[in-house]
Motif scaffolding. Structure first.
Motif, PDB file in Angstrom:
ATOM      1  N   MET A   1     -10.903   0.172  -6.760  1.00  0.00           N
ATOM      2  CA  MET A   1     -10.217   0.989  -5.855  1.00  0.00           C
ATOM      3  C   MET A   1     -10.542   2.374  -5.757  1.00  0.00           C
ATOM      4  O   MET A   1     -11.130   3.224  -6.324  1.00  0.00           O
ATOM      5  CB  MET A   1      -8.707   1.256  -6.672  1.00  0.00           C
ATOM      6  CG  MET A   1      -7.615   2.091  -5.877  1.00  0.00           C
ATOM      7  SD  MET A   1      -6.032   2.370  -6.272  1.00  0.00           S
ATOM      8  CE  MET A   1      -5.553   0.647  -6.871  1.00  0.00           C
ATOM      9  N   SER A   3     -11.228   6.216  -4.819  1.00  0.00           N
ATOM     10  CA  SER A   3     -10.788   7.420  -5.419  1.00  0.00           C
ATOM     11  C   SER A   3     -11.922   8.553  -5.236  1.00  0.00           C
ATOM     12  O   SER A   3     -12.972   8.596  -5.066  1.00  0.00           O
ATOM     13  CB  SER A   3     -10.553   7.336  -6.754  1.00  0.00           C
ATOM     14  OG  SER A   3     -11.864   7.123  -7.670  1.00  0.00           O
ATOM     15  N   LYS A 117       0.060   5.621   1.235  1.00  0.00           N
ATOM     16  CA  LYS A 117      -0.086   4.943   0.022  1.00  0.00           C
ATOM     17  C   LYS A 117      -1.322   5.295  -0.889  1.00  0.00           C
ATOM     18  O   LYS A 117      -2.257   4.524  -1.167  1.00  0.00           O
ATOM     19  CB  LYS A 117      -0.163   3.428   0.233  1.00  0.00           C
ATOM     20  CG  LYS A 117       0.946   2.719   1.103  1.00  0.00           C
ATOM     21  CD  LYS A 117       0.942   1.444   1.284  1.00  0.00           C
ATOM     22  CE  LYS A 117       2.272   1.054   2.067  1.00  0.00           C
ATOM     23  NZ  LYS A 117       2.255  -0.672   2.357  1.00  0.00           N
ATOM     24  N   GLU A 130      -6.067   8.249  -5.791  1.00  0.00           N
ATOM     25  CA  GLU A 130      -6.337   6.880  -5.499  1.00  0.00           C
ATOM     26  C   GLU A 130      -5.892   6.275  -4.671  1.00  0.00           C
ATOM     27  O   GLU A 130      -4.879   6.575  -4.414  1.00  0.00           O
ATOM     28  CB  GLU A 130      -6.400   6.147  -6.979  1.00  0.00           C
ATOM     29  CG  GLU A 130      -7.184   6.766  -8.137  1.00  0.00           C
ATOM     30  CD  GLU A 130      -6.918   5.888  -9.346  1.00  0.00           C
ATOM     31  OE1 GLU A 130      -7.822   5.463 -10.111  1.00  0.00           O
ATOM     32  OE2 GLU A 130      -5.461   5.630  -9.711  1.00  0.00           O
ATOM     33  N   LYS A 132      -5.832   2.580  -1.747  1.00  0.00           N
ATOM     34  CA  LYS A 132      -6.707   1.090  -1.287  1.00  0.00           C
ATOM     35  C   LYS A 132      -7.564   1.241  -0.215  1.00  0.00           C
ATOM     36  O   LYS A 132      -8.437   0.657   0.005  1.00  0.00           O
ATOM     37  CB  LYS A 132      -5.599   0.107  -0.926  1.00  0.00           C
ATOM     38  CG  LYS A 132      -4.713  -0.423  -2.426  1.00  0.00           C
ATOM     39  CD  LYS A 132      -3.739  -1.309  -1.896  1.00  0.00           C
ATOM     40  CE  LYS A 132      -3.058  -1.755  -3.034  1.00  0.00           C
ATOM     41  NZ  LYS A 132      -2.077  -2.946  -2.784  1.00  0.00           N
ATOM     42  N   LYS A 133      -7.128   2.180   1.008  1.00  0.00           N
ATOM     43  CA  LYS A 133      -7.957   2.272   1.861  1.00  0.00           C
ATOM     44  C   LYS A 133      -8.819   3.843   1.884  1.00  0.00           C
ATOM     45  O   LYS A 133      -8.262   4.803   1.609  1.00  0.00           O
ATOM     46  CB  LYS A 133      -7.058   2.308   3.096  1.00  0.00           C
ATOM     47  CG  LYS A 133      -6.455   1.199   3.576  1.00  0.00           C
ATOM     48  CD  LYS A 133      -5.875   1.376   4.744  1.00  0.00           C
ATOM     49  CE  LYS A 133      -4.998  -0.177   4.797  1.00  0.00           C
ATOM     50  NZ  LYS A 133      -3.921   0.042   6.055  1.00  0.00           N
TER      51      LYS A 133
END
Length: 160
Positions: A1, A3, A117, A130, A132-133
């Protein structure tokens, strides 16, 4: 993920260079010829000392100029009260290293208010973000760059 970490630190080597350059400037300036003016660096505290209050104020301006040249944000510097003892005036400039807890909370609240998100956590004197994208993380960086916080921010450890 993916970050990254939000930190605020002062490069101690560059700070030493900035103070040394400021010393050289006051040695060559005509208005400080024969005056007892000096800079002393002790860790992250710079002591500016001169014979009069206006000279100490000028020393502060010289220090800010040399900080810019060494790519240190003067917002990391906090000037103390000017004290006078005998024939000398003195002022301390303390540099902030690491994010204060209040600033960390403020950053987390700003990130949460975006409703993106991403997840932000406070880790000692830094904030880990952190998501996802990568695009979301870059938007958070842009948001934090635009905010007026009490400390300069740097972004480190951008990972996929």
């Amino acid at each position: 993920m993916p970050s990254f970490d939000v930190i605020s630190e002062v490069d101690k080597h560059q700070l030493t260079n900035a103070v040394d350059q400021a010393r050289r400037v006051i040695e060559t300036r005509f208005d400080f010829k024969g005056a007892d003016a000096s800079f002393q660096l002790d860790g992250l505290v710079v002591t500016m000392q001169a014979e009069a209050e206006f000279q100490v104020t000028q020393l502060g301006d010289i220090l800010i100029g040399t900080l810019h040249k060494c790519k240190i944000d003067p917002a990391a510097m906090e000037l103390g009260d000017m004290t006078q003892s005998g024939m000398t005036c003195r002022q301390l400039a303390t540099f902030k290293d690491g994010l204060e807890t209040d600033v960390c909370r403020k950053i987390c609240k700003l990130i949460k208010d975006t409703k993106m998100k991403v997840k932000s956590t406070i880790q000692d004197q830094q904030v880990r973000v952190e998501g996802k994208k990568r695009d979301d993380l870059q938007q958070i960086m842009a948001l934090l760059r635009g905010e007026e916080l009490d400390q300069p921010l740097q972004f480190k450890n951008f990972r996929d």
